[in-house]
Design a protein around this motif. Structure first.
Motif, PDB file in Angstrom:
ATOM      1  N   CYS A  82      44.608  52.005  65.482  1.00  0.00           N
ATOM      2  CA  CYS A  82      45.239  52.756  64.402  1.00  0.00           C
ATOM      3  C   CYS A  82      45.575  54.167  64.874  1.00  0.00           C
ATOM      4  N   ASP A  83      46.767  54.635  64.565  1.00  0.00           N
ATOM      5  CA  ASP A  83      47.138  55.991  64.977  1.00  0.00           C
ATOM      6  C   ASP A  83      47.255  56.937  63.779  1.00  0.00           C
ATOM      7  N   ASP A  84      46.741  56.522  62.629  1.00  0.00           N
ATOM      8  CA  ASP A  84      46.735  57.380  61.441  1.00  0.00           C
ATOM      9  C   ASP A  84      45.489  58.264  61.496  1.00  0.00           C
ATOM     10  N   PRO A  85      45.662  59.574  61.687  1.00  0.00           N
ATOM     11  CA  PRO A  85      44.488  60.449  61.822  1.00  0.00           C
ATOM     12  C   PRO A  85      43.610  60.485  60.576  1.00  0.00           C
ATOM     13  N   VAL A  86      44.183  60.253  59.406  1.00  0.00           N
ATOM     14  CA  VAL A  86      43.387  60.258  58.177  1.00  0.00           C
ATOM     15  C   VAL A  86      42.434  59.062  58.161  1.00  0.00           C
ATOM     16  N   ILE A  87      42.951  57.900  58.508  1.00  0.00           N
ATOM     17  CA  ILE A  87      42.111  56.706  58.569  1.00  0.00           C
ATOM     18  C   ILE A  87      41.055  56.853  59.661  1.00  0.00           C
ATOM     19  N   ARG A  88      41.455  57.418  60.782  1.00  0.00           N
ATOM     20  CA  ARG A  88      40.530  57.566  61.906  1.00  0.00           C
ATOM     21  C   ARG A  88      39.421  58.570  61.579  1.00  0.00           C
ATOM     22  N   THR A 190      38.885  63.619  54.789  1.00  0.00           N
ATOM     23  CA  THR A 190      40.234  63.048  54.757  1.00  0.00           C
ATOM     24  C   THR A 190      41.210  63.978  54.031  1.00  0.00           C
ATOM     25  N   THR A 193      42.202  66.661  56.502  1.00  0.00           N
ATOM     26  CA  THR A 193      43.085  66.115  57.538  1.00  0.00           C
ATOM     27  C   THR A 193      44.471  65.840  56.986  1.00  0.00           C
ATOM     28  N   ARG A 194      44.530  65.251  55.801  1.00  0.00           N
ATOM     29  CA  ARG A 194      45.830  64.950  55.184  1.00  0.00           C
ATOM     30  C   ARG A 194      46.608  66.228  54.904  1.00  0.00           C
ATOM     31  N   CYS A 197      48.151  67.573  58.048  1.00  0.00           N
ATOM     32  CA  CYS A 197      49.262  66.760  58.529  1.00  0.00           C
ATOM     33  C   CYS A 197      50.511  66.920  57.666  1.00  0.00           C
ATOM     34  N   GLU A 198      50.286  67.243  56.373  1.00  0.00           N
ATOM     35  CA  GLU A 198      51.408  67.278  55.436  1.00  0.00           C
ATOM     36  C   GLU A 198      51.859  68.688  55.101  1.00  0.00           C
TER      37      GLU A 198
END
Length: 203
Positions: A82-88, A190, A193-194, A197-198
């Protein structure tokens, strides 16, 4: 004969030291409170003997658990593709907190050593920084390239949240159940992090 006697004493000291370290490692895996008297009892030595080999509990525990810490790659194996940093970061946070809960006796002892002797540097073993770096690795070529200072700040913010200290603050001081505390901290990590990113100015 003298050489044999010296060799015998050296070997005995090595066996004693190994027994103390093994006792500390075994006790750390139980999650219970870990103290020098208890380690000495399990190792079948006196407390004074244990202190002759290790100046304090923190130094002993640091050595005892050094080989017990999983790598960041092992911790993040479920989200490796997975490359979604929020999930990671959610996966990394939950892994760290559950690891702390399973070994909270030794974690609390190491935190106490850090707090009570603030002027002395401690090589306190930990997972958080490596986990955070690995979890946010997909951002290296995006946020890390366009705003490296922002990525560095995010990692510092997460280091405060993704921690045993945050977990114990919620359970010990706020009175949350451990599961509720884990959910709360994952939510905070999360969200941070979100938001990074946003950020509109980057998008």
């Amino acid at each position: 004969m003298a050489e044999q006697s010296t060799a015998g004493r050296v070997n005995q000291k090595l066996r004693t030291r190994k027994a103390i370290v093994q006792a500390a490692a075994d006790l750390s895996a139980t999650g219970r409170e870990v103290t020098m008297p208890e380690i000495a009892r399990v190792a079948l030595v006196s407390e004074a003997t244990a202190y002759r080999y290790f100046p304090d509990l923190a130094s002993l525990l640091g050595e005892a658990i050094a080989d017990q810490l999983p790598s960041a790659a092992e911790a993040l194996e479920p989200v490796a593709d997975c490359d979604d940093p929020v999930i990671r970061i959610a996966a990394a946070t939950e892994f760290l907190l559950r690891h702390v809960l399973s070994r909270q006796g030794v974690v609390r002892a190491l935190i106490a050593a850090t707090i009570t002797r603030p002027g002395k540097p401690h090589a306190r073993p930990g997972l958080r920084f490596g986990l955070i770096d690995s979890a946010l690795a997909p951002l290296d070529d995006s946020l890390g390239a366009t705003d490296p200072a922002a990525l560095a700040q995010l990692k510092r913010d997460l280091a405060v949240v993704v921690s045993a200290e945050a977990l114990f603050s919620l359970t010990d001081l706020h009175g949350l159940d451990p599961e509720e505390a884990v959910v709360s901290i994952v939510h905070t990590a999360t969200t941070l992090t979100r938001a990074a990113c946003e950020e509109p100015s980057r998008g």
